[in-house]
Motif scaffolding. Structure first.
Motif, PDB file in Angstrom:
ATOM      1  N   LEU A  80       0.844  -1.196   0.000  1.00 42.31           N
ATOM      2  CA  LEU A  80       0.000   0.000   0.000  1.00 42.31           C
ATOM      3  C   LEU A  80       0.880   1.248   0.000  1.00 42.31           C
ATOM      4  O   LEU A  80       0.653   2.200  -0.755  1.00 42.31           O
ATOM      5  N   GLY A  81       1.902   1.238   0.866  1.00 38.25           N
ATOM      6  CA  GLY A  81       2.788   2.401   0.959  1.00 38.25           C
ATOM      7  C   GLY A  81       3.537   2.664  -0.329  1.00 38.25           C
ATOM      8  O   GLY A  81       3.650   3.811  -0.784  1.00 38.25           O
ATOM      9  N   ILE A  82       4.046   1.612  -0.956  1.00 33.25           N
ATOM     10  CA  ILE A  82       4.775   1.759  -2.215  1.00 33.25           C
ATOM     11  C   ILE A  82       3.843   2.255  -3.314  1.00 33.25           C
ATOM     12  O   ILE A  82       4.212   3.122  -4.121  1.00 33.25           O
ATOM     13  N   SER A  83       2.618   1.730  -3.348  1.00 28.87           N
ATOM     14  CA  SER A  83       1.640   2.183  -4.347  1.00 28.87           C
ATOM     15  C   SER A  83       1.318   3.660  -4.144  1.00 28.87           C
ATOM     16  O   SER A  83       1.202   4.427  -5.111  1.00 28.87           O
ATOM     17  N   PHE A  84       1.185   4.069  -2.896  1.00 25.85           N
ATOM     18  CA  PHE A  84       0.897   5.473  -2.586  1.00 25.85           C
ATOM     19  C   PHE A  84       2.040   6.359  -3.070  1.00 25.85           C
ATOM     20  O   PHE A  84       1.817   7.400  -3.704  1.00 25.85           O
ATOM     21  N   LEU A  85       3.258   5.940  -2.789  1.00 23.22           N
ATOM     22  CA  LEU A  85       4.432   6.712  -3.195  1.00 23.22           C
ATOM     23  C   LEU A  85       4.522   6.811  -4.717  1.00 23.22           C
ATOM     24  O   LEU A  85       4.790   7.885  -5.264  1.00 23.22           O
ATOM     25  N   ASP A  86       4.269   5.713  -5.409  1.00 22.52           N
ATOM     26  CA  ASP A  86       4.356   5.691  -6.867  1.00 22.52           C
ATOM     27  C   ASP A  86       3.265   6.533  -7.525  1.00 22.52           C
ATOM     28  O   ASP A  86       3.473   7.089  -8.606  1.00 22.52           O
ATOM     29  N   GLN A  87       2.088   6.620  -6.886  1.00 20.61           N
ATOM     30  CA  GLN A  87       0.932   7.267  -7.504  1.00 20.61           C
ATOM     31  C   GLN A  87       0.606   8.636  -6.903  1.00 20.61           C
ATOM     32  O   GLN A  87      -0.441   9.206  -7.194  1.00 20.61           O
ATOM     33  N   SER A  90      -1.096  11.544  -8.873  1.00 18.40           N
ATOM     34  CA  SER A  90      -2.512  11.420  -9.224  1.00 18.40           C
ATOM     35  C   SER A  90      -3.384  11.368  -7.964  1.00 18.40           C
ATOM     36  O   SER A  90      -4.523  11.841  -7.967  1.00 18.40           O
ATOM     37  N   ILE A  91      -2.861  10.809  -6.883  1.00 12.28           N
ATOM     38  CA  ILE A  91      -3.610  10.719  -5.628  1.00 12.28           C
ATOM     39  C   ILE A  91      -3.847  12.103  -5.033  1.00 12.28           C
ATOM     40  O   ILE A  91      -4.872  12.361  -4.396  1.00 12.28           O
ATOM     41  N   ILE A 119       5.361  16.068  -3.355  1.00 11.42           N
ATOM     42  CA  ILE A 119       4.352  17.052  -3.767  1.00 11.42           C
ATOM     43  C   ILE A 119       4.516  18.388  -3.050  1.00 11.42           C
ATOM     44  O   ILE A 119       3.811  19.355  -3.359  1.00 11.42           O
ATOM     45  N   GLY A 120       5.409  18.454  -2.072  1.00 12.91           N
ATOM     46  CA  GLY A 120       5.628  19.714  -1.361  1.00 12.91           C
ATOM     47  C   GLY A 120       4.462  20.134  -0.497  1.00 12.91           C
ATOM     48  O   GLY A 120       4.229  21.327  -0.278  1.00 12.91           O
ATOM     49  N   LYS A 121       3.719  19.141   0.014  1.00 13.41           N
ATOM     50  CA  LYS A 121       2.572  19.432   0.880  1.00 13.41           C
ATOM     51  C   LYS A 121       2.596  18.499   2.088  1.00 13.41           C
ATOM     52  O   LYS A 121       3.071  17.367   1.987  1.00 13.41           O
ATOM     53  N   ARG A 159      -5.241  12.784   4.561  1.00 15.20           N
ATOM     54  CA  ARG A 159      -5.597  14.095   4.009  1.00 15.20           C
ATOM     55  C   ARG A 159      -4.355  14.769   3.425  1.00 15.20           C
ATOM     56  O   ARG A 159      -3.324  14.832   4.090  1.00 15.20           O
ATOM     57  N   ILE A 160      -4.495  15.273   2.218  1.00 16.34           N
ATOM     58  CA  ILE A 160      -3.442  16.081   1.606  1.00 16.34           C
ATOM     59  C   ILE A 160      -3.745  17.533   1.964  1.00 16.34           C
ATOM     60  O   ILE A 160      -4.773  18.075   1.567  1.00 16.34           O
ATOM     61  N   LEU A 161      -2.876  18.158   2.718  1.00 15.65           N
ATOM     62  CA  LEU A 161      -3.132  19.513   3.220  1.00 15.65           C
ATOM     63  C   LEU A 161      -2.582  20.561   2.259  1.00 15.65           C
ATOM     64  O   LEU A 161      -1.439  20.465   1.815  1.00 15.65           O
ATOM     65  N   GLU A 162      -3.399  21.562   1.981  1.00 14.86           N
ATOM     66  CA  GLU A 162      -2.947  22.661   1.140  1.00 14.86           C
ATOM     67  C   GLU A 162      -1.999  23.557   1.939  1.00 14.86           C
ATOM     68  O   GLU A 162      -2.132  23.705   3.153  1.00 14.86           O
TER      69      GLU A 162
END
Length: 203
Positions: A80-87, A90-91, A119-121, A159-162
């Motif tokens: 799961l972690g590797i998939s998250f890092l690779d994607q 788009s995520i 992503i710098g976030k 959560r991806i924080l702005e």
């Protein structure tokens, strides 16, 4: 005390022995090193994971959606972690990503931390009343430092924080106004001492 290099190398070799490819094992080594660097129980949890792996089936999540549900077995935290890092590119657009049933959730944290840097976030993760704030892979803040992390998370929210200022415009203006007291007015003497001033042309 074991060095971070020893932790990285031993985790990588143990992961290869546990059945992961050398490529994935290298990623695991980096991740356990990162957990230990930030004071989290990476070696302990990885040991526990490998002790259960021969007798417990885990689901591999290769394509991550906004909501991810495993009907039977918990997700493998490493895949799961590797998939998250690779994607992560788009995520990122999802803003909020949900997973149900993640085994040994601490093991996915360093992959998300590295994603935060890409992503710098900042990335925020919550499960079982436990919270992690991942700051561009520079540090990990959590309310379970030096405590045991649960071995199963029934619901994981990411959560991806702005990027936003933590202060108001008024607070900034007040501080900036104070900083202006250090500004120096340009005088004739300063002009004469500036770069290139005072040079003579001998031609």
């Amino acid at each position: 005390m074991k060095s971070l290099s020893e932790i990285d190398t031993t985790s990588k070799r143990a992961s290869r022995a546990a059945g992961f490819s050398w490529g994935v094992s290298e990623e695991i080594g980096k991740s356990i090193r990162l957990l230990e660097l930030f004071g989290l129980q990476g070696v302990k949890i990885l040991n526990q994971y490998y002790q259960t792996k021969p007798n417990q089936k885990y689901e591999n999540l290769s394509l991550i959606n906004q909501k991810n549900t495993s009907e039977k077995n918990p997700y493998c935290p490493i895949i799961l972690g590797i998939s998250f890092l690779d994607q992560i590119k788009s995520i990122e657009k999802f803003k909020i990503i949900i997973f149900n049933k993640v085994a040994f959730p601490l093991l996915m944290i360093p992959f998300l931390s590295r994603s935060s840097e890409i992503i710098g976030k900042r990335v925020f993760i919550k499960f079982n009343n436990i919270e992690f704030l991942l700051n561009l892979n520079v540090n990990i803040s959590s309310n379970i430092l030096n405590k045991n992390c649960p071995l199963l998370a029934e619901n994981v929210e990411v959560r991806i924080l702005e990027n936003e200022d933590s202060f108001s415009d008024e607070e900034w203006k007040s501080l900036y106004k104070l900083s202006e007291e250090t500004f120096v007015e340009e005088t004739d003497s300063l002009k004469e001492g500036a770069a290139g001033a005072g040079l003579t042309d001998n031609d």
